[in-house]
Scaffold this motif. Structure first.
Motif, PDB file in Angstrom:
ATOM      1  N   ASP A  83     -11.833   2.529   4.817  1.00 48.66           N
ATOM      2  CA  ASP A  83     -11.969   3.965   5.033  1.00 48.66           C
ATOM      3  C   ASP A  83     -10.676   4.463   5.673  1.00 48.66           C
ATOM      4  OD1 ASP A  83     -12.541   6.542   5.847  1.00 48.66           O
ATOM      5  OD2 ASP A  83     -14.477   6.030   6.739  1.00 48.66           O
ATOM      6  N   LEU A  84      -9.986   5.364   5.018  1.00 52.15           N
ATOM      7  CA  LEU A  84      -8.697   5.824   5.524  1.00 52.15           C
ATOM      8  C   LEU A  84      -8.819   6.571   6.850  1.00 52.15           C
ATOM      9  CD1 LEU A  84      -7.023   6.952   2.181  1.00 52.15           C
ATOM     10  CD2 LEU A  84      -6.562   4.886   3.512  1.00 52.15           C
ATOM     11  N   ALA A  85     -10.031   6.998   7.197  1.00 53.20           N
ATOM     12  CA  ALA A  85     -10.233   7.664   8.482  1.00 53.20           C
ATOM     13  C   ALA A  85     -10.478   6.665   9.614  1.00 53.20           C
ATOM     14  CB  ALA A  85     -11.413   8.633   8.382  1.00 53.20           C
ATOM     15  N   ASN A  86     -10.683   5.398   9.271  1.00 59.35           N
ATOM     16  CA  ASN A  86     -10.986   4.365  10.262  1.00 59.35           C
ATOM     17  C   ASN A  86      -9.721   3.582  10.600  1.00 59.35           C
ATOM     18  OD1 ASN A  86     -12.244   2.480  11.920  1.00 59.35           O
ATOM     19  ND2 ASN A  86     -13.107   1.313  10.214  1.00 59.35           N
ATOM     20  N   GLU A  87      -8.799   4.208  11.295  1.00 56.94           N
ATOM     21  CA  GLU A  87      -7.512   3.567  11.562  1.00 56.94           C
ATOM     22  C   GLU A  87      -7.645   2.377  12.493  1.00 56.94           C
ATOM     23  OE1 GLU A  87      -3.396   2.916  11.160  1.00 56.94           O
ATOM     24  OE2 GLU A  87      -4.838   4.086   9.985  1.00 56.94           O
ATOM     25  N   SER A  88      -8.463   2.489  13.533  1.00 55.54           N
ATOM     26  CA  SER A  88      -8.593   1.372  14.488  1.00 55.54           C
ATOM     27  C   SER A  88      -9.243   0.167  13.821  1.00 55.54           C
ATOM     28  CB  SER A  88      -9.399   1.808  15.714  1.00 55.54           C
ATOM     29  OG  SER A  88     -10.714   2.212  15.340  1.00 55.54           O
ATOM     30  N   GLY A  89     -10.269   0.406  13.003  1.00 57.17           N
ATOM     31  CA  GLY A  89     -10.907  -0.688  12.292  1.00 57.17           C
ATOM     32  C   GLY A  89      -9.964  -1.337  11.296  1.00 57.17           C
ATOM     33  N   TYR A  90      -9.171  -0.512  10.624  1.00 50.38           N
ATOM     34  CA  TYR A  90      -8.194  -1.040   9.683  1.00 50.38           C
ATOM     35  C   TYR A  90      -7.177  -1.913  10.397  1.00 50.38           C
ATOM     36  CZ  TYR A  90      -3.951  -1.227   6.893  1.00 50.38           C
ATOM     37  OH  TYR A  90      -2.820  -1.671   6.252  1.00 50.38           O
ATOM     38  N   ARG A  91      -6.676  -1.463  11.536  1.00 50.90           N
ATOM     39  CA  ARG A  91      -5.646  -2.218  12.258  1.00 50.90           C
ATOM     40  C   ARG A  91      -6.173  -3.583  12.686  1.00 50.90           C
ATOM     41  NH1 ARG A  91      -0.627  -1.001  11.058  1.00 50.90           N
ATOM     42  NH2 ARG A  91      -0.594   1.208  10.493  1.00 50.90           N
ATOM     43  N   ALA A  92      -7.412  -3.646  13.164  1.00 53.46           N
ATOM     44  CA  ALA A  92      -7.987  -4.926  13.578  1.00 53.46           C
ATOM     45  C   ALA A  92      -8.162  -5.852  12.377  1.00 53.46           C
ATOM     46  CB  ALA A  92      -9.322  -4.685  14.276  1.00 53.46           C
ATOM     47  N   TRP A  93      -8.700  -5.306  11.281  1.00 52.78           N
ATOM     48  CA  TRP A  93      -8.890  -6.106  10.066  1.00 52.78           C
ATOM     49  C   TRP A  93      -7.550  -6.556   9.511  1.00 52.78           C
ATOM     50  CZ3 TRP A  93      -7.185  -4.687   5.107  1.00 52.78           C
ATOM     51  CH2 TRP A  93      -7.649  -5.489   4.057  1.00 52.78           C
ATOM     52  N   ARG A  94      -6.563  -5.674   9.496  1.00 50.68           N
ATOM     53  CA  ARG A  94      -5.230  -5.986   8.979  1.00 50.68           C
ATOM     54  C   ARG A  94      -4.604  -7.150   9.744  1.00 50.68           C
ATOM     55  NH1 ARG A  94      -0.107  -5.057  10.603  1.00 50.68           N
ATOM     56  NH2 ARG A  94       1.498  -4.605   9.016  1.00 50.68           N
ATOM     57  N   ASP A 135       0.358   0.459   4.443  1.00 52.49           N
ATOM     58  CA  ASP A 135       1.408   0.507   5.457  1.00 52.49           C
ATOM     59  C   ASP A 135       2.550   1.415   5.020  1.00 52.49           C
ATOM     60  OD1 ASP A 135      -0.052  -1.196   7.022  1.00 52.49           O
ATOM     61  OD2 ASP A 135       1.236  -2.943   6.731  1.00 52.49           O
ATOM     62  N   ALA A 136       2.825   1.441   3.721  1.00 54.11           N
ATOM     63  CA  ALA A 136       3.871   2.324   3.206  1.00 54.11           C
ATOM     64  C   ALA A 136       3.442   3.782   3.330  1.00 54.11           C
ATOM     65  CB  ALA A 136       4.190   1.987   1.755  1.00 54.11           C
ATOM     66  N   SER A 137       2.202   4.071   2.983  1.00 53.14           N
ATOM     67  CA  SER A 137       1.661   5.426   3.119  1.00 53.14           C
ATOM     68  C   SER A 137       0.176   5.416   2.780  1.00 53.14           C
ATOM     69  CB  SER A 137       2.380   6.419   2.206  1.00 53.14           C
ATOM     70  OG  SER A 137       1.716   7.676   2.232  1.00 53.14           O
ATOM     71  N   PRO A 138      -0.694   5.843   3.699  1.00 47.98           N
ATOM     72  CA  PRO A 138      -2.116   5.978   3.345  1.00 47.98           C
ATOM     73  C   PRO A 138      -2.341   6.933   2.182  1.00 47.98           C
ATOM     74  CG  PRO A 138      -1.817   6.062   5.732  1.00 47.98           C
ATOM     75  CD  PRO A 138      -0.443   6.118   5.113  1.00 47.98           C
ATOM     76  N   ASP A 139      -1.441   7.889   2.008  1.00 46.79           N
ATOM     77  CA  ASP A 139      -1.573   8.813   0.876  1.00 46.79           C
ATOM     78  C   ASP A 139      -1.476   8.082  -0.454  1.00 46.79           C
ATOM     79  OD1 ASP A 139      -1.829  10.927   2.635  1.00 46.79           O
ATOM     80  OD2 ASP A 139       0.255  11.580   2.447  1.00 46.79           O
ATOM     81  N   TYR A 140      -0.704   6.998  -0.494  1.00 49.64           N
ATOM     82  CA  TYR A 140      -0.588   6.233  -1.731  1.00 49.64           C
ATOM     83  C   TYR A 140      -1.912   5.546  -2.067  1.00 49.64           C
ATOM     84  CZ  TYR A 140       4.504   6.798  -1.310  1.00 49.64           C
ATOM     85  OH  TYR A 140       5.773   7.299  -1.218  1.00 49.64           O
ATOM     86  N   VAL A 141      -2.567   5.012  -1.052  1.00 50.81           N
ATOM     87  CA  VAL A 141      -3.872   4.392  -1.276  1.00 50.81           C
ATOM     88  C   VAL A 141      -4.873   5.439  -1.754  1.00 50.81           C
ATOM     89  CG1 VAL A 141      -5.824   3.261  -0.155  1.00 50.81           C
ATOM     90  CG2 VAL A 141      -3.505   2.504   0.356  1.00 50.81           C
ATOM     91  N   ALA A 142      -4.882   6.595  -1.100  1.00 48.78           N
ATOM     92  CA  ALA A 142      -5.796   7.669  -1.507  1.00 48.78           C
ATOM     93  C   ALA A 142      -5.553   8.058  -2.962  1.00 48.78           C
ATOM     94  CB  ALA A 142      -5.621   8.876  -0.589  1.00 48.78           C
ATOM     95  N   ALA A 143      -4.286   8.119  -3.358  1.00 52.45           N
ATOM     96  CA  ALA A 143      -3.960   8.486  -4.738  1.00 52.45           C
ATOM     97  C   ALA A 143      -4.489   7.457  -5.727  1.00 52.45           C
ATOM     98  CB  ALA A 143      -2.449   8.635  -4.889  1.00 52.45           C
ATOM     99  N   LEU A 144      -4.357   6.173  -5.380  1.00 51.24           N
ATOM    100  CA  LEU A 144      -4.795   5.130  -6.316  1.00 51.24           C
ATOM    101  C   LEU A 144      -6.293   4.869  -6.236  1.00 51.24           C
ATOM    102  CD1 LEU A 144      -1.860   2.567  -6.312  1.00 51.24           C
ATOM    103  CD2 LEU A 144      -2.226   4.595  -7.707  1.00 51.24           C
ATOM    104  N   MET A 145      -6.989   5.562  -5.350  1.00 47.02           N
ATOM    105  CA  MET A 145      -8.451   5.526  -5.330  1.00 47.02           C
ATOM    106  C   MET A 145      -9.059   6.690  -6.118  1.00 47.02           C
ATOM    107  SD  MET A 145      -9.600   4.210  -1.548  1.00 47.02           S
ATOM    108  CE  MET A 145      -9.813   2.443  -1.260  1.00 47.02           C
ATOM    109  N   GLN A 146      -8.229   7.548  -6.674  1.00 47.15           N
ATOM    110  CA  GLN A 146      -8.736   8.648  -7.489  1.00 47.15           C
ATOM    111  C   GLN A 146      -9.414   8.103  -8.742  1.00 47.15           C
ATOM    112  OE1 GLN A 146      -5.648  12.206  -7.336  1.00 47.15           O
ATOM    113  NE2 GLN A 146      -4.583  10.227  -7.572  1.00 47.15           N
ATOM    114  N   PRO A 147     -10.508   8.726  -9.165  1.00 47.03           N
ATOM    115  CA  PRO A 147     -11.231   8.214 -10.341  1.00 47.03           C
ATOM    116  C   PRO A 147     -10.471   8.353 -11.644  1.00 47.03           C
ATOM    117  CG  PRO A 147     -12.162  10.303  -9.611  1.00 47.03           C
ATOM    118  CD  PRO A 147     -11.190   9.874  -8.542  1.00 47.03           C
TER     119      PRO A 147
END
Length: 308
Positions: free
Chosen positions: A6-17, A167-179
């Motif tokens: 979830d791109l809004a879950n930055e703290s969870g992402y950082r721990a998992w990463r 890490d390069a850009s969360p916007d890139y992940v959001a773009a590649l999650m588009q249907p």
């Protein structure tokens, strides 16, 4: 529990990463698990395979003392790990596994497809052209005979590719999650449409279990990327990651060795062989992910194909 994807879950992402990168193997040798008999896994062997897959979504097994050309080896191994819904594509053998070997006979249908040639294959996940309800989640690749020269596979866990792109850009992940991020045009044959066009995301989160899947090909032909600037930048960035990620592992499968994985990113180098030393691998594509939590009775049921 909030998803690290979830791109809004930055703290969870950082721990998992941090956990994923710390555990990820830096040598392909760390993925290898010797097996006494892939058809009858021991609890310790299952644990060893699970440990590797927890670190990298893949493991490499080695059983060189058994007849490498025995197709029951990868088939029964897969069933013990919960891979039972085998995709029977029209180029597969009667048992559902595909014999990946050069098709030299003139006019062969298989020879029209790169896996059945000696040419290199660029980065991809298997079944990237499948409809969402037929997505490939698990894959096996068993070496019956390696090439005289070449034919190595580069491997990268798709979760690591996700990390590097985010890490390069969360916007890139959001773009590649588009249907509609990536479209594979329809494939035509002499009877018109052989496969309908397929549109979908590159990265997706399984709605029921929350795991990350990836649908990708580095091909520049027979693919249409969404034309907006962010998607185009994401595609270029991902290509750059795959061109030189420090986490890429390279494996040369020898006879009796094989790969089991949750459909990770992979390539194949070009190779040369001969009639006396002909490269042959058995590939299985599954609509299941690997499972290691089956108790002995359930595992027997899965192996017998009684559980769907």
């Amino acid at each position: 529990m909030p998803s690290p994807f979830d791109l809004a879950n930055e703290s969870g992402y950082r721990a998992w990463r941090a956990e994923r990168l710390a555990a990820y193997p830096r040598s392909v040798d760390e993925l290898v698990v010797p097996l006494a008999d892939p058809r009858h896994l021991t609890p310790d062997e299952i644990d060893a395979l699970e440990t590797r897959c927890a670190r990298a979504n893949m493991a490499i097994y080695s059983a060189p003392h058994l007849p490498a050309a025995d197709k029951s080896l990868p088939g029964q191994l897969a069933q013990q790990l919960g891979l039972v819904r085998l995709e029977g594509n029209y180029l597969a053998d009667e048992d559902g596994l595909s014999s990946i070997t050069p098709a030299d006979d003139e006019g062969s249908v298989r020879g029209e497809f790169i896996p059945y040639t000696r040419k290199p294959i660029n980065w991809h996940t298997d079944g990237y052209y499948n409809a969402p309800d037929r997505r490939i989640l698990g894959m096996t690749l068993h070496c019956a005979q390696d090439a005289e020269e070449g034919g190595e596979n580069a491997l990268l866990d798709h979760e690591i590719a996700y990390i590097q792109l985010r890490d390069a850009s969360p916007d890139y992940v959001a773009a590649l999650m588009q249907p509609d991020a990536m479209t594979i045009p329809a494939r035509m044959d002499e009877d018109n449409i052989a496969r309908a066009a397929q549109r979908g995301p590159v990265f997706a989160i399984d709605p029921e279990h929350g795991f990350l899947t990836m649908r990708y090909t580095a091909r520049t032909r027979s693919i249409v990327w969404k034309a907006d600037a962010v998607t185009q930048a994401a595609v270029r960035t991902l290509a750059g990651i795959l061109a030189g990620s420090e986490y890429i592992l390279t494996a040369r499968l020898r006879p009796g060795m094989g790969l089991v994985c949750n459909n990770v990113l992979h390539t194949r180098n070009g190779f040369s062989d001969s009639p006396q030393h002909r490269r042959l691998l058995y590939r299985g594509r599954y609509h299941d992910r690997l499972r290691f939590d089956l108790n002995p009775p359930a595992r027997a049921a899965w192996t017998a194909g009684k559980v769907k």
